[in-house]
Design a protein around this motif. Sequence first.
Motif, short mmCIF file in Angstrom:
data_model
loop_
_atom_site.label_atom_id
_atom_site.label_comp_id
_atom_site.label_asym_id
_atom_site.label_seq_id
_atom_site.Cartn_x
_atom_site.Cartn_y
_atom_site.Cartn_z
N PHE A 63 -54.40 26.69 -40.20
CA PHE A 63 -53.62 26.94 -41.42
C PHE A 63 -52.72 25.76 -41.73
O PHE A 63 -52.16 25.13 -40.85
CB PHE A 63 -52.72 28.18 -41.24
CG PHE A 63 -53.46 29.48 -41.08
CD1 PHE A 63 -53.68 30.30 -42.17
CD2 PHE A 63 -53.93 29.87 -39.83
CE1 PHE A 63 -54.36 31.51 -42.02
CE2 PHE A 63 -54.61 31.07 -39.68
CZ PHE A 63 -54.82 31.89 -40.78
N ASP A 64 -52.53 25.54 -43.03
CA ASP A 64 -51.42 24.76 -43.54
C ASP A 64 -50.18 25.66 -43.42
O ASP A 64 -50.30 26.86 -43.12
CB ASP A 64 -51.73 24.39 -45.00
CG ASP A 64 -50.55 23.79 -45.72
OD1 ASP A 64 -49.95 22.85 -45.20
OD2 ASP A 64 -50.22 24.28 -46.82
N LEU A 65 -49.00 25.13 -43.66
CA LEU A 65 -47.78 25.95 -43.57
C LEU A 65 -47.20 26.28 -44.95
O LEU A 65 -47.22 27.43 -45.39
CB LEU A 65 -46.73 25.21 -42.73
CG LEU A 65 -45.38 25.90 -42.58
CD1 LEU A 65 -45.51 27.22 -41.85
CD2 LEU A 65 -44.39 24.98 -41.84
N ASP A 66 -46.73 25.24 -45.65
CA ASP A 66 -46.02 25.46 -46.92
C ASP A 66 -46.95 26.00 -48.01
O ASP A 66 -47.99 25.41 -48.31
CB ASP A 66 -45.40 24.14 -47.41
CG ASP A 66 -44.40 23.57 -46.42
OD1 ASP A 66 -43.47 24.29 -46.04
OD2 ASP A 66 -44.55 22.40 -46.03
N ASP A 67 -46.56 27.08 -48.60
CA ASP A 67 -47.33 27.76 -49.65
C ASP A 67 -48.67 28.30 -49.16
O ASP A 67 -49.53 28.65 -49.96
CB ASP A 67 -47.53 26.87 -50.88
CG ASP A 67 -46.36 27.00 -51.84
OD1 ASP A 67 -45.49 27.87 -51.62
OD2 ASP A 67 -46.32 26.25 -52.84
N THR A 68 -48.83 28.34 -47.83
CA THR A 68 -50.01 28.97 -47.24
C THR A 68 -49.58 30.20 -46.44
O THR A 68 -50.07 31.29 -46.66
CB THR A 68 -50.78 27.98 -46.36
OG1 THR A 68 -51.29 26.93 -47.18
CG2 THR A 68 -51.94 28.66 -45.63
N LEU A 69 -48.60 30.01 -45.53
CA LEU A 69 -48.14 31.13 -44.71
C LEU A 69 -46.85 31.74 -45.25
O LEU A 69 -46.50 32.86 -44.92
CB LEU A 69 -47.93 30.66 -43.26
CG LEU A 69 -49.22 30.18 -42.56
CD1 LEU A 69 -48.90 29.66 -41.16
CD2 LEU A 69 -50.26 31.30 -42.49
N ALA B 187 -55.50 26.42 -46.81
CA ALA B 187 -54.38 25.63 -47.31
C ALA B 187 -54.29 25.76 -48.83
O ALA B 187 -55.17 26.35 -49.46
CB ALA B 187 -54.57 24.17 -46.91
N ASP B 188 -53.23 25.20 -49.41
CA ASP B 188 -52.98 25.44 -50.83
C ASP B 188 -53.17 24.24 -51.75
O ASP B 188 -53.30 24.40 -52.96
CB ASP B 188 -51.54 25.92 -51.04
CG ASP B 188 -50.53 24.82 -50.75
OD1 ASP B 188 -50.42 24.42 -49.58
OD2 ASP B 188 -49.90 24.31 -51.70
N ASN B 189 -53.14 23.01 -51.19
CA ASN B 189 -53.04 21.83 -52.06
C ASN B 189 -54.32 21.00 -52.07
O ASN B 189 -54.51 20.15 -51.19
CB ASN B 189 -51.84 20.98 -51.61
CG ASN B 189 -51.57 19.82 -52.55
OD1 ASN B 189 -52.32 19.60 -53.51
ND2 ASN B 189 -50.52 19.07 -52.28
N LYS C 159 -54.78 17.04 -51.31
CA LYS C 159 -54.82 16.36 -50.01
C LYS C 159 -55.35 17.20 -48.86
O LYS C 159 -55.64 16.67 -47.80
CB LYS C 159 -53.42 15.88 -49.64
CG LYS C 159 -52.44 17.01 -49.38
CD LYS C 159 -51.11 16.51 -48.84
CE LYS C 159 -50.19 17.67 -48.52
NZ LYS C 159 -48.94 17.25 -47.90
N ASP C 160 -55.47 18.51 -49.04
CA ASP C 160 -55.71 19.38 -47.88
C ASP C 160 -57.15 19.44 -47.39
O ASP C 160 -57.38 19.67 -46.20
CB ASP C 160 -55.24 20.81 -48.19
CG ASP C 160 -53.72 20.95 -48.12
OD1 ASP C 160 -53.08 20.10 -47.45
OD2 ASP C 160 -53.17 21.89 -48.73
N PHE C 161 -58.13 19.31 -48.26
CA PHE C 161 -59.50 19.66 -47.86
C PHE C 161 -60.43 18.47 -47.61
O PHE C 161 -61.53 18.65 -47.08
CB PHE C 161 -60.12 20.61 -48.90
CG PHE C 161 -59.25 21.83 -49.13
CD1 PHE C 161 -58.97 22.69 -48.08
CD2 PHE C 161 -58.68 22.08 -50.37
CE1 PHE C 161 -58.15 23.80 -48.26
CE2 PHE C 161 -57.87 23.19 -50.57
CZ PHE C 161 -57.60 24.05 -49.51
MG LIG Z 1 -49.08 23.46 -48.40
#
Ligand SMILES: [Mg+2]
Length: 236
Positions: A15-21, A175-177, A180-182
Motif C-alpha cells: 500500500f501507499d499511505l497518503d490518500d490510500t490508507l 495507491a492513489d496518484n 508517480k505510483d504505478f
Molecule cells: Mg498517496
Amino acid sequence: MPSSSEAGQPGVLVFDLDDTLYCERDFAFSGFAAVEAHLARLHGNAVVPGTCRALFESGTRRAIFDSALERFGIASGPDRIAKLVTLYRHHRPQIAPCPDTSRFLERDPRPRAIITDGPAAMQRSKIAALGIGPLFGLIIPTGDLPPGMGKPHPRAFEQVMEWSGKPGPDHVYIADNPAKDFIAPKRLGWRTVQIDRACRVHAPEPPSPDHAAEIRIASLDELADPLRLKDPAGFA
Ligand SMILES: [Mg+2]
C-alpha cells in the motif's frame, strides 16, 4: 505466505499511505491547527484559527503559510516559513485510518507492506498516529533511501520483493496518484489498483496509459470481492 497461484490472487499486498490508507487532507488540517496554535501563542488574537484550512479548501495549495501570515498581519520571511514548515512536519498528527481501511486490515490475512514518499520522520509519525504499524510486515518510507529513489524509482518495490521472496506478479500495489505510483510496479510485473477516494488531494487521471493502474476502486471494501482480483481477465 499464501501462494498467489493457489489463491488466484496476488499474495502480497503493498500500500501507499497518503490518500490510500487515510485522507491526506486530515494530516494537513491537523498540521495547520498545530501551526496556528503556535502562532496564537506568539501573536494572540491576530491569529484566526481555521484560516489555513479555509485557504486549502478554497483551492490554495502553495504558500498557504505566507497567505495566512499576511491575513494575520504578521511579518513573513524564509526563516519564519521554514520554522512553520518544520513545525507542520513534526507535529503529532490527529488522524485516523479510513473506515474501509480498518475493515480491510482486520479481515484480509495476506502479508502486506507500505511504500510511501515524503520525509521519513513525518511518514513514520503518521503511521504511528494511525496505529497501523504493527499490521504491516515491512514499511519503506522512501525518504530513508538515497536521494532520487522515491517513486517512480523502482528501489523500494525491489526491496519489497527481496523481503517477500516472491516474483513480481505475486504483488499488488494499491495507491492513489497515477502521476508517480504505478510506473515502477508495472515494470516489475506487479498488479496495480488505483484507489480514488472522495477526499483525494491529487488528480486521479493518469498522464499516459503507462501511468494507469489496472483497475480503479473507490474504497478498499471493493477489494473484498474475490472476483475482482481472481485472475487477469477478472482483474481488468
Ligand atoms: Mg498517496
